[in-house]
Every structure is written in structure tokens, then in C-alpha cells.
Design an enzyme around this catalytic site. Structure first.
Site, PDB file in Angstrom:
ATOM      1  N   GLN A 136       0.853  -1.204   0.000  1.00  0.00           N
ATOM      2  CA  GLN A 136       0.000   0.000   0.000  1.00  0.00           C
ATOM      3  C   GLN A 136       0.884   1.248   0.000  1.00  0.00           C
ATOM      4  OE1 GLN A 136      -2.677  -0.230   3.370  1.00  0.00           O
ATOM      5  NE2 GLN A 136      -3.729  -2.017   2.574  1.00  0.00           N
TER       6      GLN A 136
ATOM      7  N   ARG B 148       4.113   7.470  -4.929  1.00  0.00           N
ATOM      8  CA  ARG B 148       5.225   7.445  -5.888  1.00  0.00           C
ATOM      9  C   ARG B 148       6.211   8.569  -5.718  1.00  0.00           C
ATOM     10  NH1 ARG B 148       0.834   7.737 -10.420  1.00  0.00           N
ATOM     11  NH2 ARG B 148      -0.107   8.831  -8.654  1.00  0.00           N
TER      12      ARG B 148
ATOM     13  N   SER C 153      16.678  -6.566   0.223  1.00  0.00           N
ATOM     14  CA  SER C 153      16.558  -7.498  -0.892  1.00  0.00           C
ATOM     15  C   SER C 153      16.521  -8.944  -0.415  1.00  0.00           C
ATOM     16  CB  SER C 153      17.731  -7.313  -1.861  1.00  0.00           C
ATOM     17  OG  SER C 153      17.758  -8.389  -2.776  1.00  0.00           O
TER      18      SER C 153
ATOM     19  N   ARG D 132      12.237 -17.879  -1.595  1.00  0.00           N
ATOM     20  CA  ARG D 132      11.363 -16.961  -0.834  1.00  0.00           C
ATOM     21  C   ARG D 132       9.942 -16.819  -1.397  1.00  0.00           C
ATOM     22  NH1 ARG D 132      12.732 -11.042  -3.185  1.00  0.00           N
ATOM     23  NH2 ARG D 132      12.720 -11.650  -5.344  1.00  0.00           N
TER      24      ARG D 132
ATOM     25  N   HIS E 269       0.697  14.794   2.100  1.00  0.00           N
ATOM     26  CA  HIS E 269      -0.298  14.104   1.266  1.00  0.00           C
ATOM     27  C   HIS E 269      -0.443  12.649   1.743  1.00  0.00           C
ATOM     28  CE1 HIS E 269      -2.684  13.163  -2.228  1.00  0.00           C
ATOM     29  NE2 HIS E 269      -1.827  12.244  -2.623  1.00  0.00           N
TER      30      HIS E 269
ATOM     31  N   ARG F 109      -3.260   8.462   4.833  1.00  0.00           N
ATOM     32  CA  ARG F 109      -3.036   7.278   5.669  1.00  0.00           C
ATOM     33  C   ARG F 109      -3.350   7.477   7.147  1.00  0.00           C
ATOM     34  NH1 ARG F 109      -3.458   3.384   1.866  1.00  0.00           N
ATOM     35  NH2 ARG F 109      -2.115   3.881   0.092  1.00  0.00           N
TER      36      ARG F 109
HETATM   37  C1  LIG Z   1      -8.021   4.282   1.711  1.00  0.00           C
HETATM   38  C2  LIG Z   1      -7.301   3.963   0.434  1.00  0.00           C
HETATM   39  C3  LIG Z   1      -7.710   2.905  -0.339  1.00  0.00           C
HETATM   40  C4  LIG Z   1      -7.040   2.588  -1.527  1.00  0.00           C
HETATM   41  N1  LIG Z   1      -7.448   1.518  -2.280  1.00  0.00           N
HETATM   42  C5  LIG Z   1      -6.775   1.181  -3.405  1.00  0.00           C
HETATM   43  C6  LIG Z   1      -7.181   0.048  -4.204  1.00  0.00           C
HETATM   44  O1  LIG Z   1      -8.128  -0.663  -3.888  1.00  0.00           O
HETATM   45  N2  LIG Z   1      -6.454  -0.251  -5.309  1.00  0.00           N
HETATM   46  C7  LIG Z   1      -5.389   0.519  -5.706  1.00  0.00           C
HETATM   47  O2  LIG Z   1      -4.782   0.206  -6.738  1.00  0.00           O
HETATM   48  N3  LIG Z   1      -5.003   1.593  -4.995  1.00  0.00           N
HETATM   49  C8  LIG Z   1      -5.654   1.947  -3.856  1.00  0.00           C
HETATM   50  N4  LIG Z   1      -5.235   3.020  -3.116  1.00  0.00           N
HETATM   51  C9  LIG Z   1      -4.057   3.754  -3.544  1.00  0.00           C
HETATM   52  C10 LIG Z   1      -4.425   5.123  -4.163  1.00  0.00           C
HETATM   53  O3  LIG Z   1      -5.176   4.943  -5.344  1.00  0.00           O
HETATM   54  C11 LIG Z   1      -3.144   5.916  -4.485  1.00  0.00           C
HETATM   55  O4  LIG Z   1      -2.390   5.196  -5.433  1.00  0.00           O
HETATM   56  C12 LIG Z   1      -2.286   6.118  -3.266  1.00  0.00           C
HETATM   57  O5  LIG Z   1      -3.073   6.590  -2.194  1.00  0.00           O
HETATM   58  C13 LIG Z   1      -1.182   7.140  -3.575  1.00  0.00           C
HETATM   59  O6  LIG Z   1      -1.781   8.382  -3.788  1.00  0.00           O
HETATM   60  P1  LIG Z   1      -1.196   9.419  -4.818  1.00  0.00           P
HETATM   61  O7  LIG Z   1      -1.085   8.820  -6.180  1.00  0.00           O
HETATM   62  O8  LIG Z   1      -2.026  10.666  -4.715  1.00  0.00           O
HETATM   63  O9  LIG Z   1       0.254   9.691  -4.186  1.00  0.00           O
HETATM   64  P2  LIG Z   1       1.657   9.897  -4.892  1.00  0.00           P
HETATM   65  O10 LIG Z   1       1.997   8.738  -5.753  1.00  0.00           O
HETATM   66  O11 LIG Z   1       2.616  10.263  -3.791  1.00  0.00           O
HETATM   67  O12 LIG Z   1       1.458  11.123  -5.810  1.00  0.00           O
HETATM   68  C14 LIG Z   1       1.191  12.410  -5.254  1.00  0.00           C
HETATM   69  C15 LIG Z   1       0.519  13.239  -6.335  1.00  0.00           C
HETATM   70  O13 LIG Z   1       1.450  13.414  -7.404  1.00  0.00           O
HETATM   71  C16 LIG Z   1       0.779  13.338  -8.646  1.00  0.00           C
HETATM   72  N5  LIG Z   1       1.353  12.221  -9.420  1.00  0.00           N
HETATM   73  C17 LIG Z   1       2.275  11.329  -8.999  1.00  0.00           C
HETATM   74  N6  LIG Z   1       2.611  10.505  -9.988  1.00  0.00           N
HETATM   75  C18 LIG Z   1       1.862  10.852 -11.053  1.00  0.00           C
HETATM   76  C19 LIG Z   1       1.726  10.380 -12.381  1.00  0.00           C
HETATM   77  N7  LIG Z   1       2.460   9.376 -12.836  1.00  0.00           N
HETATM   78  N8  LIG Z   1       0.861  10.978 -13.180  1.00  0.00           N
HETATM   79  C20 LIG Z   1       0.119  12.025 -12.760  1.00  0.00           C
HETATM   80  N9  LIG Z   1       0.176  12.532 -11.516  1.00  0.00           N
HETATM   81  C21 LIG Z   1       1.043  11.964 -10.671  1.00  0.00           C
HETATM   82  C22 LIG Z   1      -0.695  13.157  -8.335  1.00  0.00           C
HETATM   83  O14 LIG Z   1      -1.302  14.411  -8.261  1.00  0.00           O
HETATM   84  C23 LIG Z   1      -0.695  12.559  -6.955  1.00  0.00           C
HETATM   85  O15 LIG Z   1      -1.869  12.819  -6.195  1.00  0.00           O
HETATM   86  C24 LIG Z   1      -5.907   3.364  -1.946  1.00  0.00           C
HETATM   87  C25 LIG Z   1      -5.510   4.446  -1.144  1.00  0.00           C
HETATM   88  C26 LIG Z   1      -6.176   4.752   0.019  1.00  0.00           C
HETATM   89  C27 LIG Z   1      -5.706   5.913   0.857  1.00  0.00           C
END
Ligand SMILES: Cc1cc2nc3c(=O)[nH]c(=O)nc-3n(C[C@H](O)[C@H](O)[C@H](O)COP(=O)(O)OP(=O)(O)OC[C@H]3O[C@@H](n4cnc5c(N)ncnc54)[C@H](O)[C@@H]3O)c2cc1C
Length: 291
Positions: free
Chosen positions: A95, A100, A108, A179, A201, A206
Site C-alpha cells: 500500500q 510514488r 533485498s 522466498r 499528502h 493514511r
Molecule cells: C483508503 C485507500 C484505499 C485505496 N485503495 C486502493 C485500491 O483498492 N487499489 C489501488 O490500486 N489503490 C488503492 N489506493 C491507492 C491510491 O489509489 C493511491 O495510489 C495512493 O493513495 C497514492 O496516492 P497518490 O497517487 O495521490 O500519491 P503519490 O503517488 O505520492 O502522488 C502524489 C501526487 O502526485 C501526482 N502524481 C504522482 N505521480 C503521477 C503520475 N504518474 N501521473 C500524474 N500525476 C502523478 C498526483 O497528483 C498525486 O496525487 C488506496 C488508497 C487509500 C488511501
């Protein structure tokens, strides 16, 4: 010094206290602060670059940080970074890695032997499936005999998997293959470096009750550390992001229809409420009334 609901302490003292200290999380996990680049004043320093002005008072720094946070002027918060060493179960790491915008270097299992530490939930975490949130557990705990049996079964299968893994490794099978049947409850470790904007963020998502308990406890531990290193920024984050909500246009319309035409003048004056924020509130009310 007590300020605006938080304590301003000597930064080098705080860092000496926190850097290298292991904060235990779950049964075998931890969060350890490795390094910090910058402090609250560094955020202000970069925000003020356009003016080329010198040092300001703490109050001015606080006001600026709160303004930046409130108006999502996020880039100054990217100017400071924190690095953690984290030990966590693999199902939580999956999670976590979805965030990213961090830099990660993970233990590893190809290079080194896996340990026999596995996460086992505490008995009160063994709950039924939530009927409201398809991803979550409910508030309802299982009968303690059943829950204990589940924990014992989990522990047995973890031990069996590890015994099998160990026998493969000892007989010369490559670690990267040996593993592959280890469970998601195995612990992994990584170094995790992230800037403050993206860390907030991460915390917003979280610390939320919708996040799984096992990642939330890590977020709480990190929040507790960040609160001490960046007291002004964390306080502003709590006020304007963590404990705030947004309304959709439809929700605002509904509010407007039911509580029509809020009269700004009827809002009691609060001397402690900053003048600029009162003006911003007035504009928000005007916006709702004009929907
Ligand atoms: C309660 C909860 C439930 C979830 N359930 C699921 C699930 O069932 N399945 C699942 O797959 N995921 C799930 N997620 C993960 C969620 O979809 C996000 O991937 C995760 O929370 C990271 O968020 P983020 O992408 O905003 O953060 P980061 O990756 O840190 O990115 C921060 C911000 O940077 C920008 N950004 C980063 N990379 C890119 C890019 N390549 N392109 C465009 N903009 C970018 C976006 O604005 C993003 O909001 C869950 C998350 C939460 C909190």
C-alpha cells in the site's frame, strides 16, 4: 515557548533526541528517523526568495506558513526533506509503495536471507467484514475463542512457510526462488525519503480512518515525529488540510437551499480569528450565496 497550540523547541535538541531513535510499530516493525533537511524557517526562506528579504520574526514565519498551506502554495514545502528507516509487513509495504513521490531503497530477499518475523494481528483486530466499506473491517470483534484459533492458525502457517523457505536456502536453492512462497505478513525494511509536501499528502490519506489500521499506526508514528521537527507546518497542516473538509457544488447548493443567505454580519466577531482569514471566510460565504 508555547505558540498557537504548539511548542517551539530548540531544533538541534529535538533532532538529537529523534534521529536514530527506533519507534516500535506493530509487533516487529519500527520507524526510525535517519535524516532531516531543513526546518520551518527553510520553507519561509524559499517562499520569500522572490522578495530577497532577510530574516523575519517567528510570528511572521508562522503567518506565512499558514498562508501557504491554506492556499495550496505547495512548492516551498518541497524544499525540506525527511529520511526514515522503516520496518513493516509486506502487505503494508504494497500500500505504501503506491505513494510514488518518495525515494525508496528496500531490503533485498534475493541478496539477503529473510527473517522469521511475521506480523500477527492482536486479538481485537480480528473483526468481521464491514458492511459499509467493502475494503475495511467492522467494529465487531470475533468471539475470542475463534479469534485465538485464527491467530494460532496464522502463526502455524507462517512457521511452516518459513521452515520450508529455510530448508530450501540451507540446501542451496537460490534465495530469490526459495522466498516466493513466504506470506505477505513477512517483514521487510526500507529507507524512505520524501519532501514535506508529499509527506503531508501521505499523512492525509493514511491517517484517515478509511486507511487500513496497520498502515495508520505507521502514519501516526511519523506524524508524531514530523510535529516536533516542523511544528509550524504541522500545525498549519492540521488546521487547513487534515481537519478540514471540502464541499462539492451540489452539497453547497443543498446547504444554500436549506440555510439560505448566511449573513456575514451575523457571524459573531472572534478577536482571535485572523483578519485575513475572516476576509477569506466572507468571500467563501459570498460564493455560497451566489450559487
Ligand atoms: C483508503 C485507500 C484505499 C485505496 N485503495 C486502493 C485500491 O483498492 N487499489 C489501488 O490500486 N489503490 C488503492 N489506493 C491507492 C491510491 O489509489 C493511491 O495510489 C495512493 O493513495 C497514492 O496516492 P497518490 O497517487 O495521490 O500519491 P503519490 O503517488 O505520492 O502522488 C502524489 C501526487 O502526485 C501526482 N502524481 C504522482 N505521480 C503521477 C503520475 N504518474 N501521473 C500524474 N500525476 C502523478 C498526483 O497528483 C498525486 O496525487 C488506496 C488508497 C487509500 C488511501
Amino acid at each position: 515557548m508555547q505558540n498557537n497550540g504548539y511548542e517551539l523547541r530548540n531544533q538541534s535538541e529535538i533532532r538529537e533526541e529523534l534521529i536514530g531513535k527506533e519507534f516500535r510499530v506493530l509487533d516487529y516493525g519500527f520507524v526510525r528517523l535517519v535524516d532531516v533537511m531543513g526546518e520551518d524557517s527553510s520553507i519561509c526562506q524559499s517562499a520569500r526568495v522572490s522578495y530577497g528579504k532577510g530574516t523575519k520574526t517567528l510570528r511572521e514565519d508562522d503567518t506565512l506558513i499558514r498562508y501557504l498551506m491554506r492556499h495550496l502554495h505547495t512548492s516551498p514545502f518541497e524544499m525540506v526533506e525527511v529520511k526514515f528507516h522503516i520496518r513493516l509487513p509486506i502487505f503494508i509495504a504494497r500500500q505504501w509503495i503506491r505513494h510514488r513521490t518518495a525515494n525508496v531503497n528496500e531490503y533485498s530477499g534475493r541478496y539477503s536471507e529473510m527473517t522469521d518475523d511475521f506480523y500477527l494481528p492482536e486479538i481485537h483486530q480480528i473483526r468481521t467484514q464491514s458492511q459499509i466499506n467493502k475494503q475495511a473491517r467492522s467494529e465487531e470483534e470475533l468471539d475470542s475463542n475463534i479469534a485465538n484459533q485464527i491467530i494460532e492458525n496464522m502463526q502455524n502457517s507462517q512457521q511452516n512457510s518459513y521452515n520450508e523457505y529455510k530448508s530450501y536456502v540451507d540446501s542451496g536453492v537460490a534465495r530469490e526462488i526459495a522466498r516466493i512462497n513466504l506470506p505477505l505478513s513477512s517483514y521487510t525494511e526500507w529507507y524512505w525519503k520524501i519532501d514535506l509536501h508529499n509527506l503531508f499528502h501521505f499523512l492525509k490519506l493514511r491517517l484517515d480512518l478509511h486507511a487500513q489500521y496497520e498502515i495508520r499506526v505507521y502514519a501516526e508514528t511519523i506524524a508524531n515525529i514530523i510535529k516536533q521537527i516542523f511544528p509550524m507546518s504541522y500545525n498549519a497542516f492540521e488546521d487547513y488540510i487534515l481537519n478540514s473538509v471540502t464541499f462539492s457544488r451540489a452539497e453547497l447548493s443543498l446547504l444554500q437551499n436549506n440555510f439560505a443567505n448566511i449573513n456575514f454580519d451575523e457571524i459573531p466577531v472572534d478577536e482571535n480569528f485572523p483578519k485575513l482569514e475572516m476576509l477569506e471566510l466572507k468571500n467563501k460565504i459570498k460564493f455560497i450565496n451566489n450559487l
